[in-house]
Design an enzyme around this catalytic site. Sequence first.
Site, PDB file in Angstrom:
ATOM      1  N   ASP A 234      32.813  56.579 106.688  1.00  0.00           N
ATOM      2  CA  ASP A 234      32.486  56.639 108.125  1.00  0.00           C
ATOM      3  C   ASP A 234      31.730  57.891 108.560  1.00  0.00           C
ATOM      4  O   ASP A 234      31.889  58.353 109.686  1.00  0.00           O
ATOM      5  CB  ASP A 234      33.783  56.532 108.977  1.00  0.00           C
ATOM      6  CG  ASP A 234      34.561  55.264 108.656  1.00  0.00           C
ATOM      7  OD1 ASP A 234      33.921  54.243 108.359  1.00  0.00           O
ATOM      8  OD2 ASP A 234      35.799  55.315 108.698  1.00  0.00           O
TER       9      ASP A 234
ATOM     10  N   LEU B  45      35.921  47.281 102.386  1.00  0.00           N
ATOM     11  CA  LEU B  45      36.795  48.455 102.478  1.00  0.00           C
ATOM     12  C   LEU B  45      36.613  49.482 101.363  1.00  0.00           C
ATOM     13  O   LEU B  45      37.127  50.588 101.458  1.00  0.00           O
ATOM     14  CB  LEU B  45      38.262  48.010 102.533  1.00  0.00           C
ATOM     15  CG  LEU B  45      38.620  47.168 103.768  1.00  0.00           C
ATOM     16  CD1 LEU B  45      40.093  46.778 103.743  1.00  0.00           C
ATOM     17  CD2 LEU B  45      38.294  47.921 105.053  1.00  0.00           C
TER      18      LEU B  45
ATOM     19  N   LEU C  13      34.890  52.336  99.040  1.00  0.00           N
ATOM     20  CA  LEU C  13      33.872  53.373  99.161  1.00  0.00           C
ATOM     21  C   LEU C  13      32.652  52.982  98.316  1.00  0.00           C
ATOM     22  O   LEU C  13      32.806  52.442  97.219  1.00  0.00           O
ATOM     23  CB  LEU C  13      34.479  54.688  98.640  1.00  0.00           C
ATOM     24  CG  LEU C  13      33.888  55.998  99.120  1.00  0.00           C
ATOM     25  CD1 LEU C  13      33.945  56.094 100.641  1.00  0.00           C
ATOM     26  CD2 LEU C  13      34.650  57.159  98.488  1.00  0.00           C
TER      27      LEU C  13
ATOM     28  N   HIS D 224      31.925  50.089 112.220  1.00  0.00           N
ATOM     29  CA  HIS D 224      33.287  50.626 112.343  1.00  0.00           C
ATOM     30  C   HIS D 224      33.817  50.260 113.726  1.00  0.00           C
ATOM     31  O   HIS D 224      33.097  50.428 114.721  1.00  0.00           O
ATOM     32  CB  HIS D 224      33.265  52.147 112.151  1.00  0.00           C
ATOM     33  CG  HIS D 224      34.637  52.733 112.141  1.00  0.00           C
ATOM     34  ND1 HIS D 224      35.466  52.645 111.052  1.00  0.00           N
ATOM     35  CD2 HIS D 224      35.338  53.374 113.099  1.00  0.00           C
ATOM     36  CE1 HIS D 224      36.628  53.223 111.344  1.00  0.00           C
ATOM     37  NE2 HIS D 224      36.576  53.676 112.586  1.00  0.00           N
TER      38      HIS D 224
ATOM     39  N   ASN E   8      32.022  38.769 111.275  1.00  0.00           N
ATOM     40  CA  ASN E   8      30.738  39.441 111.514  1.00  0.00           C
ATOM     41  C   ASN E   8      29.643  38.882 110.606  1.00  0.00           C
ATOM     42  O   ASN E   8      28.502  38.697 111.040  1.00  0.00           O
ATOM     43  CB  ASN E   8      30.880  40.953 111.302  1.00  0.00           C
ATOM     44  CG  ASN E   8      31.468  41.640 112.504  1.00  0.00           C
ATOM     45  OD1 ASN E   8      30.795  41.841 113.510  1.00  0.00           O
ATOM     46  ND2 ASN E   8      32.748  41.975 112.421  1.00  0.00           N
TER      47      ASN E   8
HETATM   48  C1  GRF Z   1      35.509  44.543 111.678  1.00  0.00           C
HETATM   49  O1  GRF Z   1      36.409  44.934 112.666  1.00  0.00           O
HETATM   50  C2  GRF Z   1      34.646  45.713 111.280  1.00  0.00           C
HETATM   51  O2  GRF Z   1      34.466  46.645 112.281  1.00  0.00           O
HETATM   52  C3  GRF Z   1      35.417  46.346 110.169  1.00  0.00           C
HETATM   53  O3  GRF Z   1      36.030  45.280 109.494  1.00  0.00           O
HETATM   54  C4  GRF Z   1      36.219  44.183 110.393  1.00  0.00           C
HETATM   55  C5  GRF Z   1      35.669  42.968 109.734  1.00  0.00           C
HETATM   56  O4  GRF Z   1      35.989  41.804 110.459  1.00  0.00           O
HETATM   57  N1  GRF Z   1      34.567  47.173 109.359  1.00  0.00           N
HETATM   58  P1  GRF Z   1      35.360  40.419 110.043  1.00  0.00           P
HETATM   59  O5  GRF Z   1      35.776  40.140 108.606  1.00  0.00           O
HETATM   60  O6  GRF Z   1      33.884  40.525 110.173  1.00  0.00           O
HETATM   61  O7  GRF Z   1      35.947  39.428 110.983  1.00  0.00           O
END
Ligand code: GRF
Length: 190
Positions: A145, A85, A87, A104, A14
Amino acid sequence: MKRIAIFASGRGSNAKKIIEYFKNKPDVQISLIVSNKATAAVLDLAKTHQIPSSVINRQDFYKTETHLEVLKSKQIDLIVLAGFLWLIPSYLTTAYPQKIINIHPALLPKFGGKGMYGQHVHQAVFDAKETTSGITVHFVNEQYDEGAVILQATCALNDNDTPSDIAKKVLSLEHHYFPVAVEKVLMDME
Ligand code: GRF
């Protein structure tokens, strides 16, 4: 000029999409990549794109405000959590009210909360025999979340979808919508 810090713990797919999306937009800069894992692939991405990066440890992150100083010195406007991950501590949510967002991989409020990350989410969606899943981009507060929803997008699931099929469908939604959601939040901040 708006400056973004991306926090990520893992592979950074992402983060990559967000970097690429804003690459030719002069009003937005990805100014910092922060990871809590020294070996995370997202740090290689930072190198490739010549984006400054920093690795944080739990002690500093929770017991000091050192990291806030780093963000301030880089004039960060928005913090984007892309697979981060831990908090977020209250000194950061206080300093960046409605300026920290997370993605999420499910349709909150379902399938969220502590322990609901990665494959655990898609397995839970599969076990519940859901006929749709999707993504939620939301503001971050001090609970996992739970902040206000910015955007949701859905995908249909069928009986043959395995948890890893669900993961693929959801990831493709993330890659498409997350950069757009980031841009929307930046525009609303002006
Ligand atoms: C994604 O699925 C996002 O929704 C979650 O962590 C994952 C990260 O994936 N919070 P990437 O490292 O961006 O491939």
